[in-house]
Design a protein around this motif. Structure first.
Motif, short mmCIF file in Angstrom:
data_model
loop_
_atom_site.label_atom_id
_atom_site.label_comp_id
_atom_site.label_asym_id
_atom_site.label_seq_id
_atom_site.Cartn_x
_atom_site.Cartn_y
_atom_site.Cartn_z
N HIS A 45 0.86 -1.19 0.00
CA HIS A 45 0.00 0.00 0.00
C HIS A 45 0.90 1.24 0.00
N ASP B 45 0.58 -3.24 -5.90
CA ASP B 45 -0.12 -2.33 -5.00
C ASP B 45 -1.59 -2.70 -4.98
N GLY C 270 -4.67 2.18 -2.93
CA GLY C 270 -4.24 3.41 -2.28
C GLY C 270 -3.62 4.42 -3.22
N SER D 103 -0.73 -2.12 -10.22
CA SER D 103 -1.69 -1.47 -9.32
C SER D 103 -3.13 -1.77 -9.71
N LEU E 253 -7.87 5.62 -2.29
CA LEU E 253 -7.90 4.36 -1.57
C LEU E 253 -8.98 3.42 -2.07
N ASP F 267 1.64 -6.12 3.32
CA ASP F 267 0.46 -5.33 3.71
C ASP F 267 0.81 -4.19 4.66
N ILE G 293 1.33 -0.66 6.34
CA ILE G 293 0.64 0.61 6.22
C ILE G 293 1.30 1.63 7.13
#
Length: 409
Positions: free
Chosen positions: A62, A103, A106, A127, A162, A321, A323
């Motif tokens: 992300h 990705d 986000g 993405s 997002l 994952d 963040i």
């Protein structure tokens, strides 16, 4: 790019075979030869004492969530700072040995093209654009009093987006088409609640089989696929029935559902690093203590799901994952997986298997003639000491498509 010859390294080629000392010759961005020694123009690199692996692949990143989440989505961080955080995270991924990432929600298309043009340092990025979410489900971080239709105001066109909210199949079809228009190369749907959620629970299922099938249909029309965020078995079964090709997390996966996934060729991408980080310090990601409460027990259940999936013959990849701002030790995912499997299995998951899941198996993931020259030289042997995977300083040289993009020698 010219010609580069690397000699003296122990090469773990990503196939799962034991490492061997062999020379690797690169020409025009691809591996042209393994073994032997030849003279000619170009650079000759002595890698004696180092270990070579393929460039690592993170199948669940992300980049667009590189700022603290709650401030980012409440207009307390400027677009300039969000951009700075995204591009710093992209560079850190490359420095950690990750030459390709997928990705899973986000970033908007401008980030992908900016990195691809070489304007900022970063890995090759695939993405999904904004994640596709059910109204009131996982992926929505607006205030409870905020009307859903205002959520898109939190997007920063070309930079950060997002999620998109859908109330029915027609709205989902429209949102999916918009995501593809903005540069998505695959789709991600949230079909259960999540750990880092504001409005749902892990036991919730989201989107119907018929709705998920709409996204699958739209993806198939473009020659690509759907992956799903899913923690519980009903959500996973709904996605498999609808034709999804990959499951993210799979925390509570049971034997019957794993067998169903294997029968339909559906892959699993577990995500352990984010769980460790949230247990350690939720505030680091800009979240409250409630995030820690949600994540309790998830690591143990996800470890069980990993074992169940492997026993059933499910193809299992690897994703971090991560963040928030603390994304500089992305390789911790391999370290954690090496505690549950062997370090070689973790490496194969992060290279060959992830390349297969991403549809890049003909390009990256193994060190072999004809493949893109993506590889990492490690100071030490991460197969003997998997903690090295989590240490960016141990990745002393990173080559992406034949170009040296990091050199600490």
């Amino acid at each position: 790019m010219g010609r580069l010859q690397v000699v003296g390294a122990m090469v773990a080629d990503g196939s799962g075979h034991d490492p061997v000392k062999v020379g690797v010759t690169v020409e025009d961005g691809r591996i042209s030869r393994l073994g032997g020694s030849s003279t000619g123009p170009g650079e000759r690199l002595d890698a004696e004492g180092l270990t070579m692996t393929p460039g690592l692949i993170d199948a669940h990143v992300h980049l667009g969530l590189s700022s603290p989440i709650e401030p980012q989505f409440s207009f307390r961080i400027s677009a300039a700072e969000i951009a700075a955080d995204i591009f710093a995270t992209a560079g850190a991924a490359l420095d950690g040995g990750f030459t390709t990432v997928r990705d899973t929600g986000g970033i908007d298309g401008g980030v992908v093209t900016t990195i691809a043009k070489g304007k900022v340092r970063g890995p090759r990025v695939l993405s999904c654009g904004p994640v596709q979410c059910q109204i009131g489900g996982h992926g929505y971080y607006g205030a409870e009093w905020e009307p859903t239709e205002l959520w898109s105001n939190h997007h920063i066109p070309g930079l950060s987006a997002l999620s998109m909210m859908s109330g029915n199949a027609d709205e989902l079809r429209g949102n999916v088409r918009e995501a593809f228009r903005r540069g998505a190369t695959f789709l991600k749907l949230c079909v259960t609640g999540g750990v880092v959620s504001a409005h749902d629970h892990l036991t919730d299922t989201q989107f119907t089989v018929e709705e998920i099938a709409v996204a699958v249909q739209e993806a198939a029309a473009r020659g690509t696929y759907v992956t799903v965020h899913a923690h519980n078995n009903q959500g996973i079964r709904n996605a498999v029935e609808a034709g999804a090709r990959c499951v993210e997390h799979g925390t509570d996966l049971d034997e019957a559902t794993a067998t169903l996934m294997a029968t339909h060729g559906v892959a699993l991408v577990p995500t352990f690093a984010v769980v460790e980080r949230l247990l350690h310090d939720p505030a680091e990601a800009g979240l409250g203590e409630s995030a820690r409460e949600r994540v309790l027990g998830v690591r143990e259940r996800m470890a069980g799901a990993l074992a169940v999936a492997k026993e059933a013959g499910v193809r299992v990849g690897l994703g971090s994952d991560l963040i928030g701002p603390a994304q500089d030790r992305r390789g911790e995912e391999l370290t954690l997986r090496a505690e549950l499997e062997t370090s070689m299995e973790a490496l194969v998951a992060a290279t060959k298997t992830n390349a297969e899941i991403l549809g890049l198996a003909d390009e990256v993931g193994v060190i072999a003639p004809g493949m893109r020259a993506d590889f990492v030289l490690w100071n030490g042997d991460p197969l003997e000491d998997p903690k090295l995977f989590a240490d960016p300083a141990a990745a002393v040289l990173v080559v992406q498509a034949g170009r040296i993009v990091k050199d600490l020698r």
